[in-house]
Design an enzyme around this catalytic site. Sequence first.
Site, PDB file in Angstrom:
ATOM      1  N   THR A  34      75.344  72.049  -7.546  1.00  0.00           N
ATOM      2  CA  THR A  34      75.528  72.943  -8.700  1.00  0.00           C
ATOM      3  C   THR A  34      74.211  73.287  -9.394  1.00  0.00           C
ATOM      4  O   THR A  34      74.184  74.071 -10.338  1.00  0.00           O
ATOM      5  CB  THR A  34      76.451  72.283  -9.747  1.00  0.00           C
ATOM      6  OG1 THR A  34      75.915  70.970 -10.028  1.00  0.00           O
ATOM      7  CG2 THR A  34      77.864  72.149  -9.233  1.00  0.00           C
ATOM      8  N   VAL A  37      68.414  74.636  -7.371  1.00  0.00           N
ATOM      9  CA  VAL A  37      68.023  74.553  -5.958  1.00  0.00           C
ATOM     10  C   VAL A  37      69.267  74.495  -5.076  1.00  0.00           C
ATOM     11  O   VAL A  37      69.320  75.116  -4.005  1.00  0.00           O
ATOM     12  CB  VAL A  37      67.111  73.329  -5.707  1.00  0.00           C
ATOM     13  CG1 VAL A  37      66.811  73.157  -4.228  1.00  0.00           C
ATOM     14  CG2 VAL A  37      65.811  73.476  -6.496  1.00  0.00           C
ATOM     15  N   CYS A 152      56.972  71.979  -5.469  1.00  0.00           N
ATOM     16  CA  CYS A 152      57.003  73.437  -5.284  1.00  0.00           C
ATOM     17  C   CYS A 152      55.613  74.075  -5.295  1.00  0.00           C
ATOM     18  O   CYS A 152      55.314  74.949  -4.476  1.00  0.00           O
ATOM     19  CB  CYS A 152      57.898  74.063  -6.342  1.00  0.00           C
ATOM     20  SG  CYS A 152      57.693  73.350  -7.980  1.00  0.00           S
ATOM     21  N   GLN A 179      53.837  78.242 -14.119  1.00  0.00           N
ATOM     22  CA  GLN A 179      55.054  77.766 -13.467  1.00  0.00           C
ATOM     23  C   GLN A 179      56.328  78.210 -14.181  1.00  0.00           C
ATOM     24  O   GLN A 179      56.431  78.144 -15.404  1.00  0.00           O
ATOM     25  CB  GLN A 179      55.012  76.230 -13.350  1.00  0.00           C
ATOM     26  CG  GLN A 179      53.903  75.771 -12.422  1.00  0.00           C
ATOM     27  CD  GLN A 179      53.834  74.274 -12.202  1.00  0.00           C
ATOM     28  OE1 GLN A 179      52.755  73.709 -12.223  1.00  0.00           O
ATOM     29  NE2 GLN A 179      54.967  73.620 -11.980  1.00  0.00           N
ATOM     30  N   SER A 182      62.543  77.631 -13.391  1.00  0.00           N
ATOM     31  CA  SER A 182      63.413  77.066 -12.356  1.00  0.00           C
ATOM     32  C   SER A 182      62.951  75.690 -11.903  1.00  0.00           C
ATOM     33  O   SER A 182      63.775  74.870 -11.493  1.00  0.00           O
ATOM     34  CB  SER A 182      63.487  78.010 -11.156  1.00  0.00           C
ATOM     35  OG  SER A 182      62.179  78.291 -10.691  1.00  0.00           O
ATOM     36  N   HIS A 266      56.650  80.855  -9.205  1.00  0.00           N
ATOM     37  CA  HIS A 266      55.398  80.269  -9.688  1.00  0.00           C
ATOM     38  C   HIS A 266      54.217  81.164  -9.290  1.00  0.00           C
ATOM     39  O   HIS A 266      54.221  81.761  -8.206  1.00  0.00           O
ATOM     40  CB  HIS A 266      55.143  78.907  -9.039  1.00  0.00           C
ATOM     41  CG  HIS A 266      56.011  77.788  -9.540  1.00  0.00           C
ATOM     42  ND1 HIS A 266      56.867  77.908 -10.611  1.00  0.00           N
ATOM     43  CD2 HIS A 266      56.117  76.497  -9.108  1.00  0.00           C
ATOM     44  CE1 HIS A 266      57.466  76.739 -10.812  1.00  0.00           C
ATOM     45  NE2 HIS A 266      57.036  75.874  -9.918  1.00  0.00           N
TER      46      HIS A 266
HETATM   47  P1  A2P Z   1      76.005  68.569 -12.296  1.00  0.00           P
HETATM   48  O1  A2P Z   1      75.890  70.072 -12.347  1.00  0.00           O
HETATM   49  O2  A2P Z   1      77.390  68.118 -12.020  1.00  0.00           O
HETATM   50  O3  A2P Z   1      75.336  67.882 -13.451  1.00  0.00           O
HETATM   51  P2  A2P Z   1      69.141  70.989 -11.763  1.00  0.00           P
HETATM   52  O4  A2P Z   1      67.921  70.385 -11.117  1.00  0.00           O
HETATM   53  O5  A2P Z   1      69.228  72.458 -11.585  1.00  0.00           O
HETATM   54  O6  A2P Z   1      69.281  70.539 -13.189  1.00  0.00           O
HETATM   55  O7  A2P Z   1      70.398  70.368 -10.964  1.00  0.00           O
HETATM   56  C1  A2P Z   1      70.634  68.985 -10.879  1.00  0.00           C
HETATM   57  C2  A2P Z   1      71.768  68.727  -9.897  1.00  0.00           C
HETATM   58  O8  A2P Z   1      71.938  67.310  -9.788  1.00  0.00           O
HETATM   59  C3  A2P Z   1      73.100  69.287 -10.341  1.00  0.00           C
HETATM   60  O9  A2P Z   1      73.821  69.757  -9.226  1.00  0.00           O
HETATM   61  C4  A2P Z   1      73.774  68.064 -10.928  1.00  0.00           C
HETATM   62  O10 A2P Z   1      75.192  68.119 -10.954  1.00  0.00           O
HETATM   63  C5  A2P Z   1      73.326  67.024  -9.944  1.00  0.00           C
HETATM   64  N1  A2P Z   1      73.558  65.665 -10.457  1.00  0.00           N
HETATM   65  C6  A2P Z   1      73.197  65.138 -11.637  1.00  0.00           C
HETATM   66  N2  A2P Z   1      73.633  63.871 -11.745  1.00  0.00           N
HETATM   67  C7  A2P Z   1      74.298  63.571 -10.608  1.00  0.00           C
HETATM   68  C8  A2P Z   1      74.983  62.435 -10.089  1.00  0.00           C
HETATM   69  N3  A2P Z   1      75.088  61.318 -10.793  1.00  0.00           N
HETATM   70  N4  A2P Z   1      75.549  62.527  -8.863  1.00  0.00           N
HETATM   71  C9  A2P Z   1      75.445  63.648  -8.125  1.00  0.00           C
HETATM   72  N5  A2P Z   1      74.809  64.772  -8.546  1.00  0.00           N
HETATM   73  C10 A2P Z   1      74.237  64.736  -9.767  1.00  0.00           C
END
Ligand code: A2P
Length: 363
Positions: A34, A37, A152, A179, A182, A266
């Site tokens: 989600t 990346v 990156c 930078q 994202s 970047h």
């Molecule tokens: P979630 O969206 O459910 O919080 P970004 O780097 O863009 O902030 O994304 C971080 C990613 O890491 C998201 O998909 C987030 O999910 C996921 N994430 C954060 N904590 C956990 C966890 N405990 N287990 C699995 N995925 C995680």
Amino acid sequence: MPQSLSSPLAQSRSPSPATPTMTRPLTIAIVGATGAVGAELIACLERRAFPVGELRLFASPRSAGKTLTFRGAPVMIQALEETSFAGVDVAFFSAGASLSRHYGPLAVAAGAWVVDNSSAFRMDADTPLVVPEVNGWRLGETPGRLVANPNCVAAIAAVVLAPLHARRLIVRLVGSTYQAASGAGAAAMAELRDATAAALAGETYAPQVMAHPYAFNLFSHDAGIDPETGYNGEELKVMAELRRLLGAADLPASFTCIRVPVLRAHAMALTVRFAEPVSVDDARAWLAEAPGVRLVDDREANHFPMPGEASGRDDVLVGRIRTDLSDPSGRSLSLFIAGDQLLKGAALNAVQIAESLVEAGQV
Ligand code: A2P
């Protein structure tokens, strides 16, 4: 003749996607699906026709039960568990270093190849740190099934520096980065949008993700400062990883990493000193034929790399190539680069690593 983005000559020479017909359909996991990346990983797998048989999407328990779309069909997001990797061929990790440290080895133990986008394993001697155009051969040497995807900035810079380094040894590197949001994740991108909208509406906006006001502002990268050297963690990572990627363990390097209010590409200004004199024409010619690089160096039109034009593109843009007048020996060049942080800086490079593994029959 310098190429511009619109030049018909300036076609992508990124490593080609794996041919799906040559490979059995693979079971792929994305940890952090989600995130900023994660979304690009899903899009890259689809766009590059990666041979996905089953796609498993993992995020935090907050996202479990929601769906994302792959090839037009919904895929349910699952909460990550220690048993999530049974039967997985390749697991892409992009959910932070501590999750990678815990779950990465579990995925390898379950039989998966892990392509890790975090900093967890990048400096491990046994884990290859790979940009396929630069040092893809290292994939054949890995004793385990864990591959680290570089920081990156390091990945984007290496694509441009490696073809120069191959012709004339680089002996010193000085860089300043600009930078994008994202790199700090999806929440930082949302904060840039929200803070900008608030500023335009004349409203106050209290920063929630970034440490400082983001709209119409820029600031030093948020990574902590090393008290001994005064460099921040991002600068130290970039310097160490570039040395590793270029195979130049002792390369003197100095970076200043700055966050700017740009969404997803970047940019960086580099001054590169070589062991011997290098002409601008030679550097242009080497970069024009380098894989994953696009020359955007039109002095007449004042058209050079821009994050706006790098966004959504696979190639890293390079231009403003000129002799550094502060070095009368003629051995230094200055140049300017822009590359999509989410693509070559993260998801695209990770998928290219997996494609290389497939092409080599390692997966
Ligand atoms: P979630 O969206 O459910 O919080 P970004 O780097 O863009 O902030 O994304 C971080 C990613 O890491 C998201 O998909 C987030 O999910 C996921 N994430 C954060 N904590 C956990 C966890 N405990 N287990 C699995 N995925 C995680």
